[in-house]
Write a protein that holds these residues in place. Structure first.
Motif, PDB file in Angstrom:
ATOM      1  N   HIS A   1      12.182   3.448   6.244  1.00 43.72           N
ATOM      2  CA  HIS A   1      12.690   2.376   7.096  1.00 43.72           C
ATOM      3  C   HIS A   1      14.213   2.452   7.138  1.00 43.72           C
ATOM      4  N   PHE A   2      14.776   1.862   8.162  1.00 41.55           N
ATOM      5  CA  PHE A   2      16.224   1.819   8.340  1.00 41.55           C
ATOM      6  C   PHE A   2      16.659   0.379   8.621  1.00 41.55           C
ATOM      7  N   PRO A   3      16.646  -0.473   7.598  1.00 44.58           N
ATOM      8  CA  PRO A   3      17.030  -1.873   7.823  1.00 44.58           C
ATOM      9  C   PRO A   3      18.505  -1.985   8.196  1.00 44.58           C
TER      10      PRO A   3
ATOM     11  N   GLU B   1       0.834  -1.206   0.000  1.00 47.15           N
ATOM     12  CA  GLU B   1       0.000   0.000   0.000  1.00 47.15           C
ATOM     13  C   GLU B   1       0.864   1.249   0.000  1.00 47.15           C
ATOM     14  N   ALA B   2       2.180   1.074   0.075  1.00 49.61           N
ATOM     15  CA  ALA B   2       3.079   2.221   0.212  1.00 49.61           C
ATOM     16  C   ALA B   2       4.299   2.052  -0.676  1.00 49.61           C
ATOM     17  N   ILE B   3       4.987   3.149  -0.877  1.00 50.42           N
ATOM     18  CA  ILE B   3       6.318   3.144  -1.462  1.00 50.42           C
ATOM     19  C   ILE B   3       7.266   3.234  -0.270  1.00 50.42           C
ATOM     20  N   ASP B   4       8.070   2.204  -0.094  1.00 46.79           N
ATOM     21  CA  ASP B   4       8.979   2.160   1.050  1.00 46.79           C
ATOM     22  C   ASP B   4      10.369   2.615   0.640  1.00 46.79           C
ATOM     23  N   ILE B   5      10.845   3.667   1.297  1.00 41.27           N
ATOM     24  CA  ILE B   5      12.196   4.176   1.095  1.00 41.27           C
ATOM     25  C   ILE B   5      13.026   3.704   2.278  1.00 41.27           C
ATOM     26  N   CYS B   6      14.105   2.982   1.981  1.00 39.06           N
ATOM     27  CA  CYS B   6      14.950   2.428   3.041  1.00 39.06           C
ATOM     28  C   CYS B   6      16.337   3.046   2.970  1.00 39.06           C
ATOM     29  N   VAL B   7      16.938   3.256   4.115  1.00 37.83           N
ATOM     30  CA  VAL B   7      18.291   3.805   4.210  1.00 37.83           C
ATOM     31  C   VAL B   7      19.179   2.746   4.833  1.00 37.83           C
ATOM     32  N   LEU B   8      20.214   2.350   4.091  1.00 41.13           N
ATOM     33  CA  LEU B   8      21.207   1.404   4.611  1.00 41.13           C
ATOM     34  C   LEU B   8      22.377   2.203   5.163  1.00 41.13           C
ATOM     35  N   GLY B   9      22.759   1.908   6.385  1.00 41.36           N
ATOM     36  CA  GLY B   9      23.881   2.599   7.007  1.00 41.36           C
ATOM     37  C   GLY B   9      23.419   3.767   7.859  1.00 41.36           C
ATOM     38  N   ARG B  10      24.390   4.590   8.256  1.00 45.80           N
ATOM     39  CA  ARG B  10      24.087   5.753   9.092  1.00 45.80           C
ATOM     40  C   ARG B  10      23.157   6.711   8.372  1.00 45.80           C
ATOM     41  N   ASP B  11      22.168   7.198   9.075  1.00 46.85           N
ATOM     42  CA  ASP B  11      21.162   8.096   8.506  1.00 46.85           C
ATOM     43  C   ASP B  11      21.716   9.516   8.390  1.00 46.85           C
ATOM     44  N   PRO B  12      22.018   9.978   7.161  1.00 45.74           N
ATOM     45  CA  PRO B  12      22.516  11.343   7.008  1.00 45.74           C
ATOM     46  C   PRO B  12      21.393  12.368   6.884  1.00 45.74           C
ATOM     47  N   PHE B  13      20.136  11.905   6.798  1.00 49.32           N
ATOM     48  CA  PHE B  13      19.008  12.793   6.526  1.00 49.32           C
ATOM     49  C   PHE B  13      18.406  13.440   7.759  1.00 49.32           C
TER      50      PHE B  13
ATOM     51  N   THR C   1      16.108  -5.746   3.204  1.00 47.07           N
ATOM     52  CA  THR C   1      15.421  -4.706   2.432  1.00 47.07           C
ATOM     53  C   THR C   1      14.229  -5.230   1.646  1.00 47.07           C
ATOM     54  N   LYS C   2      13.822  -6.448   1.908  1.00 47.25           N
ATOM     55  CA  LYS C   2      12.651  -6.983   1.205  1.00 47.25           C
ATOM     56  C   LYS C   2      11.470  -6.042   1.458  1.00 47.25           C
ATOM     57  N   GLY C   3      10.800  -5.674   0.394  1.00 52.19           N
ATOM     58  CA  GLY C   3       9.673  -4.758   0.506  1.00 52.19           C
ATOM     59  C   GLY C   3      10.044  -3.307   0.288  1.00 52.19           C
ATOM     60  N   CYS C   4      11.326  -3.012   0.182  1.00 54.00           N
ATOM     61  CA  CYS C   4      11.757  -1.642  -0.087  1.00 54.00           C
ATOM     62  C   CYS C   4      11.735  -1.384  -1.590  1.00 54.00           C
ATOM     63  N   GLU C   5      11.125  -0.291  -1.996  1.00 52.94           N
ATOM     64  CA  GLU C   5      11.127   0.072  -3.409  1.00 52.94           C
ATOM     65  C   GLU C   5      12.336   0.946  -3.753  1.00 52.94           C
ATOM     66  N   VAL C   6      12.769   1.769  -2.809  1.00 54.16           N
ATOM     67  CA  VAL C   6      13.933   2.642  -2.994  1.00 54.16           C
ATOM     68  C   VAL C   6      14.893   2.355  -1.845  1.00 54.16           C
ATOM     69  N   VAL C   7      16.161   2.127  -2.178  1.00 54.23           N
ATOM     70  CA  VAL C   7      17.181   1.915  -1.149  1.00 54.23           C
ATOM     71  C   VAL C   7      18.269   2.955  -1.338  1.00 54.23           C
ATOM     72  N   PHE C   8      18.448   3.791  -0.314  1.00 50.20           N
ATOM     73  CA  PHE C   8      19.544   4.759  -0.307  1.00 50.20           C
ATOM     74  C   PHE C   8      20.701   4.132   0.450  1.00 50.20           C
ATOM     75  N   VAL C   9      21.865   4.069  -0.197  1.00 43.55           N
ATOM     76  CA  VAL C   9      23.054   3.501   0.423  1.00 43.55           C
ATOM     77  C   VAL C   9      23.906   4.652   0.947  1.00 43.55           C
ATOM     78  N   SER C  10      24.004   4.758   2.263  1.00 42.86           N
ATOM     79  CA  SER C  10      24.762   5.847   2.899  1.00 42.86           C
ATOM     80  C   SER C  10      26.257   5.688   2.679  1.00 42.86           C
TER      81      SER C  10
END
Length: 178
Positions: free
Chosen positions: A84-86, A52-64, A92-101
């Protein structure tokens, strides 16, 4: 008579006060880029079927900081955005966007291997990200945030990017873009 004395004082106070909003920070802008990327990417139907959502995940330390969680009130493609912060790429299953820190630079190749072939848009500001096989690399040029796209990597993730997004890219590499 009194206003003649108060008017110059008021003008001095107004000139010294910060009436204008502070310019956005680097990661505030990058958070907006992530949201816009989610709006201009097409995932395979089966990738979004159960979500039901677009999940944006951040891998590593959160710079945001709070800038990314502020996106949760927004929508992309008619779906709510969740953040999310896996702890690892395997989660990251279920993540549509993954930002790699940047904190994950040493593990970058392993992360990209883990996500290869999955319908996940990978984004990072690590130098050389698109050359390493990432989808979209954020770069700063002349104090402006721009982005490069690896079309081959996007294709291998089974994603499609809108023509508008491709036009805005600073550089396209891979299929048709080399």
């Amino acid at each position: 008579m009194r206003w003649r004395v108060l008017l110059p004082l008021l003008l001095v106070l107004l000139a010294a006060s910060p009436l204008r909003a502070a310019p956005p920070t680097e990661y505030q802008l990058k958070a907006v880029f992530l949201l816009n990327f989610a709006r201009y990417v097409t995932w395979p139907d089966e990738a979004l079927a159960d979500s039901e959502a677009i999940d944006i995940c951040v891998l590593g330390r959160d710079p945001f900081g709070e800038h990314l969680t502020g996106l949760e009130a927004r929508q992309a493609q008619g779906r709510e955005v969740r953040v999310h912060f896996p702890p690892a790429a395997e989660n990251t299953k279920g993540c549509e966007v993954v930002f790699v820190s940047a904190s994950e630079q040493r593990r970058l190749n392993a992360i990209l291997r883990e996500l290869d072939g999955q319908p996940v848009l990978t984004v990072s500001d690590i130098d050389g990200f698109v050359e390493a096989g990432g989808n979209i690399g954020l770069v700063t040029v002349d104090d402006r945030i721009r982005f490069d796209i690896n079309r081959g990597a996007v294709s291998s993730q089974h994603l499609r990017l809108s023509a508008q997004l491709l036009k805005l890219a600073r550089r396209l590499i891979g299929q048709e873009g080399e």
